[in-house]
Scaffold this motif. Structure first.
Motif, PDB file in Angstrom:
ATOM      1  N   GLU A   1      -4.438   8.046 -11.334  1.00 13.78           N
ATOM      2  CA  GLU A   1      -3.627   7.881 -12.533  1.00 13.78           C
ATOM      3  C   GLU A   1      -2.384   7.065 -12.180  1.00 13.78           C
ATOM      4  N   GLU A   2      -2.130   6.035 -12.942  1.00 11.98           N
ATOM      5  CA  GLU A   2      -0.971   5.184 -12.735  1.00 11.98           C
ATOM      6  C   GLU A   2       0.301   5.887 -13.198  1.00 11.98           C
ATOM      7  N   LEU A   3       1.391   5.621 -12.523  1.00 11.27           N
ATOM      8  CA  LEU A   3       2.677   6.176 -12.942  1.00 11.27           C
ATOM      9  C   LEU A   3       3.191   5.469 -14.188  1.00 11.27           C
ATOM     10  N   ILE A   4       2.935   4.182 -14.284  1.00 12.96           N
ATOM     11  CA  ILE A   4       3.396   3.403 -15.444  1.00 12.96           C
ATOM     12  C   ILE A   4       2.221   3.185 -16.383  1.00 12.96           C
ATOM     13  N   GLN A   5       2.378   3.670 -17.593  1.00 14.11           N
ATOM     14  CA  GLN A   5       1.392   3.458 -18.649  1.00 14.11           C
ATOM     15  C   GLN A   5       1.898   2.286 -19.498  1.00 14.11           C
ATOM     16  N   GLU A   6       1.213   1.177 -19.408  1.00 17.00           N
ATOM     17  CA  GLU A   6       1.635  -0.069 -20.046  1.00 17.00           C
ATOM     18  C   GLU A   6       2.014   0.134 -21.509  1.00 17.00           C
ATOM     19  N   GLY A   7       3.256  -0.214 -21.834  1.00 15.04           N
ATOM     20  CA  GLY A   7       3.732  -0.124 -23.202  1.00 15.04           C
ATOM     21  C   GLY A   7       4.167   1.268 -23.630  1.00 15.04           C
ATOM     22  N   GLU A   8       3.877   2.268 -22.822  1.00 15.08           N
ATOM     23  CA  GLU A   8       4.276   3.637 -23.145  1.00 15.08           C
ATOM     24  C   GLU A   8       5.553   4.025 -22.410  1.00 15.08           C
ATOM     25  N   ASN A   9       5.518   3.935 -21.088  1.00 12.79           N
ATOM     26  CA  ASN A   9       6.709   4.296 -20.307  1.00 12.79           C
ATOM     27  C   ASN A   9       7.145   3.163 -19.384  1.00 12.79           C
ATOM     28  N   GLY A  10       6.664   1.975 -19.652  1.00 11.09           N
ATOM     29  CA  GLY A  10       7.071   0.818 -18.857  1.00 11.09           C
ATOM     30  C   GLY A  10       6.171  -0.377 -19.095  1.00 11.09           C
ATOM     31  N   LEU A  11       6.481  -1.433 -18.398  1.00  8.55           N
ATOM     32  CA  LEU A  11       5.711  -2.663 -18.483  1.00  8.55           C
ATOM     33  C   LEU A  11       5.346  -3.098 -17.070  1.00  8.55           C
ATOM     34  N   THR A  12       4.224  -3.752 -16.927  1.00 12.30           N
ATOM     35  CA  THR A  12       3.795  -4.236 -15.622  1.00 12.30           C
ATOM     36  C   THR A  12       3.427  -5.710 -15.707  1.00 12.30           C
ATOM     37  N   PHE A  13       3.375  -6.332 -14.545  1.00 12.29           N
ATOM     38  CA  PHE A  13       2.903  -7.708 -14.453  1.00 12.29           C
ATOM     39  C   PHE A  13       2.369  -7.923 -13.049  1.00 12.29           C
ATOM     40  N   GLU A  14       1.497  -8.883 -12.902  1.00 10.52           N
ATOM     41  CA  GLU A  14       0.917  -9.191 -11.603  1.00 10.52           C
ATOM     42  C   GLU A  14       1.953  -9.854 -10.708  1.00 10.52           C
ATOM     43  N   THR A  15       1.965  -9.440  -9.455  1.00 10.75           N
ATOM     44  CA  THR A  15       2.859 -10.051  -8.479  1.00 10.75           C
ATOM     45  C   THR A  15       2.645 -11.563  -8.465  1.00 10.75           C
ATOM     46  N   GLY A  16       3.731 -12.297  -8.543  1.00 13.81           N
ATOM     47  CA  GLY A  16       3.664 -13.752  -8.497  1.00 13.81           C
ATOM     48  C   GLY A  16       3.371 -14.423  -9.825  1.00 13.81           C
ATOM     49  N   ASP A  17       3.124 -13.661 -10.871  1.00 13.84           N
ATOM     50  CA  ASP A  17       2.802 -14.225 -12.186  1.00 13.84           C
ATOM     51  C   ASP A  17       4.094 -14.364 -12.989  1.00 13.84           C
ATOM     52  N   SER A  18       4.795 -15.463 -12.762  1.00 12.71           N
ATOM     53  CA  SER A  18       6.092 -15.658 -13.408  1.00 12.71           C
ATOM     54  C   SER A  18       5.972 -15.779 -14.923  1.00 12.71           C
ATOM     55  N   ARG A  19       4.865 -16.299 -15.400  1.00 16.28           N
ATOM     56  CA  ARG A  19       4.672 -16.424 -16.853  1.00 16.28           C
ATOM     57  C   ARG A  19       4.606 -15.036 -17.494  1.00 16.28           C
ATOM     58  N   SER A  20       3.855 -14.147 -16.879  1.00 22.97           N
ATOM     59  CA  SER A  20       3.744 -12.778 -17.397  1.00 22.97           C
ATOM     60  C   SER A  20       5.089 -12.067 -17.338  1.00 22.97           C
ATOM     61  N   LEU A  21       5.798 -12.225 -16.233  1.00 24.80           N
ATOM     62  CA  LEU A  21       7.126 -11.617 -16.105  1.00 24.80           C
ATOM     63  C   LEU A  21       8.053 -12.133 -17.192  1.00 24.80           C
ATOM     64  N   LYS A  22       8.031 -13.423 -17.427  1.00 24.79           N
ATOM     65  CA  LYS A  22       8.873 -14.015 -18.470  1.00 24.79           C
ATOM     66  C   LYS A  22       8.533 -13.420 -19.841  1.00 24.79           C
ATOM     67  N   GLN A  23       7.250 -13.242 -20.128  1.00 23.24           N
ATOM     68  CA  GLN A  23       6.829 -12.667 -21.402  1.00 23.24           C
ATOM     69  C   GLN A  23       7.327 -11.226 -21.545  1.00 23.24           C
ATOM     70  N   LYS A  24       7.238 -10.458 -20.463  1.00 26.57           N
ATOM     71  CA  LYS A  24       7.690  -9.062 -20.506  1.00 26.57           C
ATOM     72  C   LYS A  24       9.198  -8.996 -20.707  1.00 26.57           C
ATOM     73  N   LEU A  25       9.932  -9.839 -20.009  1.00 28.72           N
ATOM     74  CA  LEU A  25      11.392  -9.860 -20.164  1.00 28.72           C
ATOM     75  C   LEU A  25      11.786 -10.292 -21.573  1.00 28.72           C
TER      76      LEU A  25
END
Length: 64
Positions: free
Chosen positions: A1-25
Motif C-alpha cells: 500500500e502506497e503512503l501517498i494516494q494520488e489526489g487524496e493525500n498528495g500528488l506524485t510524479f516520476e523522477t526526472g519528469d519535469s513536465r509532470s512536476l510542472k503540471q502538479k505544481l
C-alpha cells in the motif's frame, strides 16, 4: 500500500519528469483549497505512525 494516494493525500510524479512536476505544481497554485484538503488527509493518515515506523514503511515500499 502506497503512503501517498494520488489526489487524496498528495500528488506524485516520476523522477526526472519535469513536465509532470510542472503540471502538479500548476495544479497546486490553481487549487489552494484542494492542497489544504490533501494536507489534512495526509496529517490524518500519519496519526499513530512514529518516525521509526514511517521510515520502515517507506523502506518496505521503495527499497529492494
Amino acid at each position: 500500500e502506497e503512503l501517498i494516494q494520488e489526489g487524496e493525500n498528495g500528488l506524485t510524479f516520476e523522477t526526472g519528469d519535469s513536465r509532470s512536476l510542472k503540471q502538479k505544481l500548476q495544479w497546486c497554485v490553481e487549487n489552494k483549497e484542494g492542497v489544504i484538503d490533501m494536507g489534512k488527509k495526509t496529517t490524518r493518515s500519519l496519526i499513530g505512525l512514529s518516525q521509526k515506523d514511517y521510515v520502515e514503511k517507506l523502506r518496505g515500499l521503495y527499497v529492494l
